[in-house]
Design a protein around this motif. Structure first.
Motif, PDB file in Angstrom:
ATOM      1  N   GLY A 613       0.791  -1.219   0.000  1.00  0.00           N
ATOM      2  CA  GLY A 613       0.000   0.000   0.000  1.00  0.00           C
ATOM      3  C   GLY A 613       0.818   1.261   0.000  1.00  0.00           C
ATOM      4  O   GLY A 613       0.289   2.342   0.299  1.00  0.00           O
ATOM      5  N   SER A 614       2.125   1.175  -0.322  1.00  0.00           N
ATOM      6  CA  SER A 614       3.038   2.327  -0.391  1.00  0.00           C
ATOM      7  C   SER A 614       3.185   3.012   0.962  1.00  0.00           C
ATOM      8  O   SER A 614       3.331   4.226   1.044  1.00  0.00           O
ATOM      9  N   VAL A 615       3.166   2.225   2.024  1.00  0.00           N
ATOM     10  CA  VAL A 615       3.337   2.733   3.388  1.00  0.00           C
ATOM     11  C   VAL A 615       4.703   2.292   3.906  1.00  0.00           C
ATOM     12  O   VAL A 615       5.075   1.121   3.762  1.00  0.00           O
ATOM     13  N   VAL A 616       5.427   3.243   4.492  1.00  0.00           N
ATOM     14  CA  VAL A 616       6.742   2.969   5.077  1.00  0.00           C
ATOM     15  C   VAL A 616       6.611   3.101   6.587  1.00  0.00           C
ATOM     16  O   VAL A 616       6.128   4.129   7.084  1.00  0.00           O
ATOM     17  N   GLY A 635       2.928   7.165  -4.310  1.00  0.00           N
ATOM     18  CA  GLY A 635       1.552   7.354  -4.728  1.00  0.00           C
ATOM     19  C   GLY A 635       0.710   6.154  -4.360  1.00  0.00           C
ATOM     20  O   GLY A 635       0.664   5.741  -3.202  1.00  0.00           O
ATOM     21  N   VAL A 636       0.051   5.583  -5.353  1.00  0.00           N
ATOM     22  CA  VAL A 636      -0.752   4.375  -5.125  1.00  0.00           C
ATOM     23  C   VAL A 636      -0.001   3.124  -5.536  1.00  0.00           C
ATOM     24  O   VAL A 636      -0.547   2.018  -5.446  1.00  0.00           O
ATOM     25  N   SER A 637       1.252   3.268  -5.960  1.00  0.00           N
ATOM     26  CA  SER A 637       2.043   2.114  -6.390  1.00  0.00           C
ATOM     27  C   SER A 637       2.729   1.471  -5.199  1.00  0.00           C
ATOM     28  O   SER A 637       3.101   2.144  -4.234  1.00  0.00           O
ATOM     29  N   ALA A 638       2.917   0.172  -5.291  1.00  0.00           N
ATOM     30  CA  ALA A 638       3.559  -0.579  -4.213  1.00  0.00           C
ATOM     31  C   ALA A 638       5.055  -0.315  -4.199  1.00  0.00           C
ATOM     32  O   ALA A 638       5.673  -0.008  -5.221  1.00  0.00           O
ATOM     33  N   GLY A 654      12.331   1.645  -4.207  1.00  0.00           N
ATOM     34  CA  GLY A 654      11.901   1.477  -5.592  1.00  0.00           C
ATOM     35  C   GLY A 654      10.488   0.947  -5.636  1.00  0.00           C
ATOM     36  O   GLY A 654      10.100   0.122  -4.798  1.00  0.00           O
ATOM     37  N   GLY A 655       9.700   1.411  -6.600  1.00  0.00           N
ATOM     38  CA  GLY A 655       8.293   1.041  -6.643  1.00  0.00           C
ATOM     39  C   GLY A 655       7.853   0.587  -8.011  1.00  0.00           C
ATOM     40  O   GLY A 655       8.617   0.564  -8.985  1.00  0.00           O
ATOM     41  N   ARG A 656       6.611   0.226  -8.085  1.00  0.00           N
ATOM     42  CA  ARG A 656       6.023  -0.213  -9.342  1.00  0.00           C
ATOM     43  C   ARG A 656       5.740   0.934 -10.297  1.00  0.00           C
ATOM     44  O   ARG A 656       5.325   0.703 -11.427  1.00  0.00           O
ATOM     45  N   ASP A 657       5.947   2.159  -9.849  1.00  0.00           N
ATOM     46  CA  ASP A 657       5.804   3.308 -10.736  1.00  0.00           C
ATOM     47  C   ASP A 657       7.067   3.598 -11.524  1.00  0.00           C
ATOM     48  O   ASP A 657       7.113   4.569 -12.288  1.00  0.00           O
ATOM     49  N   GLY A 658       8.121   2.772 -11.344  1.00  0.00           N
ATOM     50  CA  GLY A 658       9.353   2.938 -12.092  1.00  0.00           C
ATOM     51  C   GLY A 658      10.299   3.962 -11.530  1.00  0.00           C
ATOM     52  O   GLY A 658      11.281   4.321 -12.201  1.00  0.00           O
TER      53      GLY A 658
END
Length: 1084
Positions: A613-616, A635-638, A654-658
């Motif tokens: 959920g993109s929470v740290v 954002g909303v990316s994992a 690093g996330g799924r938004d690149g």
């Protein structure tokens, strides 16, 4: 500005004034000289710091020689007491070890130093002036020494130590320059508490599932209201008398017209409101013919009716007031509230059912009903306009009603008139003066006025159309034509406690959900809003275009048990509350979403975990408590991967938004963004490395390229692109998505892709040193598509720098069906050893080795962790697997992170089961981050060991390995074997337990071969086998936890029998004894 000058107050409170003191530099200089003189005079003694209790000054005590260690039971008790656990009485005789002392001091860390609670505005003003004075003195930034001095002098916090101040300094100085300025201090504090507020609001987020589930209904009159039974059956009634029963998912179960068809020359009967009598299974319907009709709740057959009411009941309510007692109340167009009190309800309803039938229903007039002592009718004149809603509050024992009349918009009044002596005497004197006899009982049609002390009147602009009352929260909520939702204290009618502003049309419905702390509201334009009661803010808004609610709004209901909103317009609509899957009470979750990666910061002794959920979240390693949290990182990316800079002060995710983002993870500040232009491919892994005194961040992912980003503090750009790619990467790089990357200083980098290809790169030149592909196993079916992806890589770094290990394996990778491969990267690369690490043939997800590279830790998709001894393994070609030293199950789903920390003593694991856990390297369970009980990492008695997580204990895959569980026998075979064992256990049976037989052979080789062929059950790890074997008599649970798994056990006192048990066999009453007596002769 020097502190000695008087200045004009500039704060919000306009009360800040500086004291007439000397310069801060002069005071700090004196303090420094005094401290140095004190250290010179103090003799050198071996001392330990006794951790202070809250508000006490830290004292140094001599460490007694030969002091006895602290008992484990005392450690556990002191750990439960938190800050009170280190007292003088308990601490004199015991000396803390260095590790435990560090843990105890860090558990009170200053990042746990709550500036908003311990520092006043005047303290911050003095701190700012101190920074400015240093700046005017030529010192542009403060180093650690001066920062510690001004914090102690200006903030006047006596319960902190130098280590805590140093930790705060390091959090502000994320770049590691060794100096900070006032702007950096303010930025850190502001962002930290902004993120904390955001974390609180994120936990309160609410939403409805859109669009709504719409169920069409036939054209007709509007729906009067929506009611719910105790078993969540939704009941709706339309004006023409059509009754509908729906289930909780809004599926129609029953439909019936309860009103009799009248002749054409008569006006049809119409309903005004309805209520449910759950205690007597009756449905009450108020009609326009001034009737209250009772129907059977299940069959909807007519039962009886009360007719001849004074007015038409517009709003109806029912409440049970006691055993076989109830109250029916209704409001009318004259602003009156009529209360009908009935005792012996069951008997009265049966009596009314026997009366003469009027229009297919037994009927009794209201004048006749009140003649019974069991029926009492009270009519109050309450409002100056027609009643919009009426309700009985059982907690307040009062009747609440509303209307559109401003002066009497909402009234909370008593049921019966209270005894007022002065008013009674005044009425008697008036009656005597007029010469009339005093009436004992007022007529039924007369409406009485409540005394001023018997009611509480709320005056609201444009009146109140709807309301709701919650005694638990002591809250009254009203809504009306002025489009405002007002929050009241029900005992204070003078002024609202808050306003909820946001609707653009008159308020139609409000409901208080005390369990969630929320208010649900709906306006006439079909806009639905969810409000937070504590913050008085809007959490969610649903517009009719999104909810697909069409037509004029007629009824609404929020069901707390179903957690859904039911709306009636041109059709019936269901809007469930979007709720997260809440863990059961015995389950502990670190995140609300699957955890995809984690890391350990040695600089702050903190664990950082990132979720889908993109929470740290930042956790205290020594206690397991959450320190900080920020969300929306990508954002909303994992967030798929993370790493730290060499100093451990910055976090790279690093996330799924690149994108790659650099964070100060102690306050949630995004320092830098690395990304490619026009590329949003998912980043799967990243690492931080140093090459020729330059620092780089390398990322790999679905773009199938090695992206290199230059990390420089001098670069002013917030968003940066990658360095030019390697030529070999463009020409002969990976052909599939790159899933993992590993580095081996000083110049090797390995990357693994989805097709099983592994490439070893030279970091200096960018050329491919060698490449190889994960081998296909001999037992695999060639026709099947085998998953050969390399999910994890790890270098054996000590072998890479040793000359004698040139022919040994340097690289470890995961393969298909739970296999692990050892590779030699020289001379083109070749596989030296392969073995199946997962006993259940699950895919190996993560690999890590100890610092001395003596043990290999491997985790699989089932949550198991395996430990193999690789001290002398794969020094050359190997055919056998290394020795399995230990294995246990750490999670119930795939392990996403595996890291050895704390000098190789602790294992950090995360999983898609939403948990982050700590284990000792021997498999002892320390705890789950987020649990209520704190642990001390250096106190084994505070660990969870020997217990294990509950969800692991009940999972079917955690069952111990046994030959009986592996066999597929039928039920008849099992029963037959049980009967055979029962006969063998009889006293007359002389059979002996059978043991494995070995045929006698002439040669030793045949005997050895026969022994090898014997099957012995494989054993589980010591800890897991011990915990699970106690529950082997339970059947396997293949569908998750059942209801009986959540049952709690309570101890029952073992009371001794007061008398001897009688011999019931003499009276032929003991079935067990009598059956034996019958079977005895036959057996003999």
């Amino acid at each position: 500005m020097p502190l000695g000058n008087k200045v004009r107050p500039t704060s919000a409170g306009a009360k800040l004034e500086t004291q007439n003191t000397s310069s801060i530099l002069v005071q700090l200089g004196c303090a420094t000289r005094n401290a140095e003189q004190t250290r010179e005079k103090t003799p050198e003694t071996r001392a330990v710091r006794t951790p202070p209790s809250r508000g006490r000054v830290v004292e140094l005590q001599e460490d007694p020689e030969g002091a006895e260690p602290r008992p484990e039971w005392l450690e556990r008790e002191l750990l439960k007491q938190g800050h009170r656990r280190h007292t003088v009485a308990l601490g004199v005789g015991f000396a803390f070890s260095e590790g435990r002392l560090r843990s105890a001091e860090r558990s009170r860390g200053l990042g746990k130093l709550r500036i908003d609670q311990n520092v006043s505005l005047q303290d911050l003003e003095r701190l700012k002036q101190a920074f400015e004075e240093f700046e005017s003195g030529g010192m542009q930034a403060l180093d650690m020494k001066n920062f510690r001095l001004i914090v102690r002098k200006c903030l006047q916090l006596h319960d902190i130590n130098d280590e805590q101040i140093q930790e705060l300094f390091m959090k502000i100085d994320y770049s590691g320059n060794g100096k900070i300025v006032w702007d950096e201090f303010c930025t850190y504090v502001q962002l930290e508490y902004m993120e904390k507020d955001e974390a609180v609001s994120r936990g309160k987020r609410a939403a409805l599932v859109l669009p709504a589930c719409v169920r069409p209904i036939c054209h007709g009159e509007p729906v009067l209201g929506i009611r719910a039974t105790a078993d969540d059956i939704i009941v709706t009634v339309r004006e023409e008398g059509e009754v509908y029963y729906w289930n909780s998912e809004l599926q129609l179960k029953k439909e019936k017209a309860v009103f009799q068809q009248r002749p054409v020359n008569r006006k049809p009967k119409w309903a005004t409101d309805f209520a449910i009598m759950p205690q007597y299974n009756k449905l009450i319907i108020a009609t326009g013919d001034r009737e209250i009709q009772f129907y059977e709740l299940l069959s909807l057959e007519p039962y009886c009716q009360l007719s001849g009411l004074e007015t038409v009941p517009l709003k109806l309510d029912y409440s049970s007031t006691g055993p076989d007692e109830c109250m029916i109340l209704y409001g009318d167009a004259q602003g009156c509230v009529t209360i009908i009190l009935i005792t012996l309800v069951g008997e009265m309803l049966r009596l009314w059912k026997k009366l003469p039938v009027v229009e297919t229903m037994p009927s009794i007039g209201m004048d006749s009903a009140v003649l019974s002592p069991n029926v009492t009718c009270i009519r109050w004149k309450v409002h100056g306009d027609w009643v919009t809603q009426v309700k009985y509050s059982e907690s307040m024992r009062a009747v609440v009603s509303s209307s559109n009349h401003e002066a009497s918009a909402l009234v909370i009044g008593c049921i019966r008139p209270t005894m007022n002596v002065e008013q009674t005497l005044r009425e008697i004197r008036e009656l005597c003066r007029e010469g009339k006899s005093r009436r004992v009982q007022a007529g039924i049609g007369s409406a009485q006025q409540r005394a001023a002390g018997d009611q509480t009147v709320f005056s609201i602009y444009k009146g109140a159309k709807t309301f709701d009352l919650c005694k638990t929260l002591n809250l009254l909520v009203t809504g009306g034509m002025d489009r405002l939702i007002r929050m009241w204290n029900p005992y204070v009618p003078g002024k609202p406690t808050g306003f909820l502003i946001g609707h653009c049309a008159p308020i139609f419905y409000v409901c208080i959900s005390s369990d969630d702390g929320r208010i649900f509201s709906m306006s006439m334009d079909s806009i639905i809003k969810i409000w937070d009661i504590q913050d008085q803010c809007c959490l969610f808004t649903a517009h009719p275009k999104a909810s697909l609610i069409r037509g004029e709004l007629s009824a609404c209901l929020y069901s707390p048990s179903v957690k859904a909103l039911y709306v009636a317009a041109d059709s019936m609509a269901l809007l469930p509350l979007r709720t997260r899957v809440h863990a059961q009470s015995h389950l502990i979750m670190s995140h609300k979403e699957p955890v995809l990666c984690s890391g350990y910061s040695e600089a702050f002794r903190q664990v950082v975990s990132c979720s889908d959920g993109s929470v740290v979240k930042v956790w205290d390693f020594d206690t397991g408590k959450q320190v900080f949290e920020f969300g929306g990182a990508h954002g909303v990316s994992a967030i798929t991967c993370l790493t730290f800079d060499p100093k451990g002060r910055r976090l790279i995710t690093g996330g799924r938004d690149g994108c790659l983002k650099v964070w100060n993870f102690n306050n949630g500040q995004c320092l830098k963004i690395f990304r490619k232009d026009h590329d949003s491919a998912e980043v799967c892994d990243c690492t931080y490395l140093n090459v020729n005194r330059n620092t780089y961040i390398i990322s790999v992912g679905w773009n199938r390229r090695i992206d290199i980003y230059f990390d420089s503090a001098e670069d002013p750009h917030h968003v940066q692109g990658p360095q030019p790619p390697w030529q070999d990467d463009l020409k002969c790089g990976h052909k599939e998505d790159i899933l993992c990357v590993a580095q081996c200083p000083p110049s090797l980098l390995a990357s693994g892709s989805y097709d099983g290809e592994i490439i070893v790169w030279n970091l200096v030149s960018g050329h491919v040193q060698c490449r190889f592909t994960t081998p296909v196993l001999d037992d695999c079916d060639p026709s099947e598509d085998v998953d050969r992806s390399a999910l994890s890589l790890d270098f054996l770094k000590t072998r890479a720098v040793g000359v004698r290990f040139i022919s040994a394996a340097w690289l470890v990778s995961s393969g298909a069906q739970g296999y692990v491969h050892f590779w030699n990267v020289l001379n083109g690369g070749k596989v030296l050893a392969s073995f199946q690490a997962s006993r259940l043939k699950y895919k190996i997800t993560k690999l890590t080795v100890t610092q001395d590279e003596s043990n290999l830790y491997a985790s699989d998709q089932a949550g198991f962790i395996y430990v193999y001894d690789i001290t002398s393994y794969a020094l050359g070609p190997e055919k056998e697997a290394p020795k399995l030293t230990n294995y246990w199950r750490a999670h119930i789903s795939s392990v996403t992170s595996l890291q050895i920390v704390e000098d190789g003593l602790v294992l950090l694991t995360t999983s898609t089961d939403c948990t982050v856990r700590l284990w000792s390297t021997d498999g002892e369970f320390i705890g789950t981050f987020g649990q209520e009980e704190s642990w001390s990492i250096h106190t084994p008695s505070s660990w969870k060991h020997p217990t294990i997580p509950h969800e692991i204990l009940i999972d079917p895959l955690s069952m111990p390995a046994h030959s009986l569980l592996d066999r597929h026998d039928s039920i008849s075979d099992i029963n037959r074997s049980d009967q055979t064992k029962a006969r063998d256990a009889q006293p007359g049976s002389r059979s002996k337990p059978k043991s494995p037989t070995v045929q006698i052979s002439d040669s030793d080789g045949e005997i050895l071969e026969e022994i090898r062929n014997l099957c012995y059950p494989s054993m589980q790890g010591k800890r897991l086998h011990h915990e699970i074997f106690k529950n082997t008599n339970k059947p396997p649970n293949h569908g998750g936890p059942k209801a009986y798994h959540t049952l709690q056990c309570f101890d029952i006192d073992d009371t001794s029998n007061m008398c001897k048990k009688p011999d019931l066999s003499l009276a032929v009453m003991d079935a067990f004894s009598s059956s034996l007596a019958v079977k005895g002769p036959a057996g003999s």
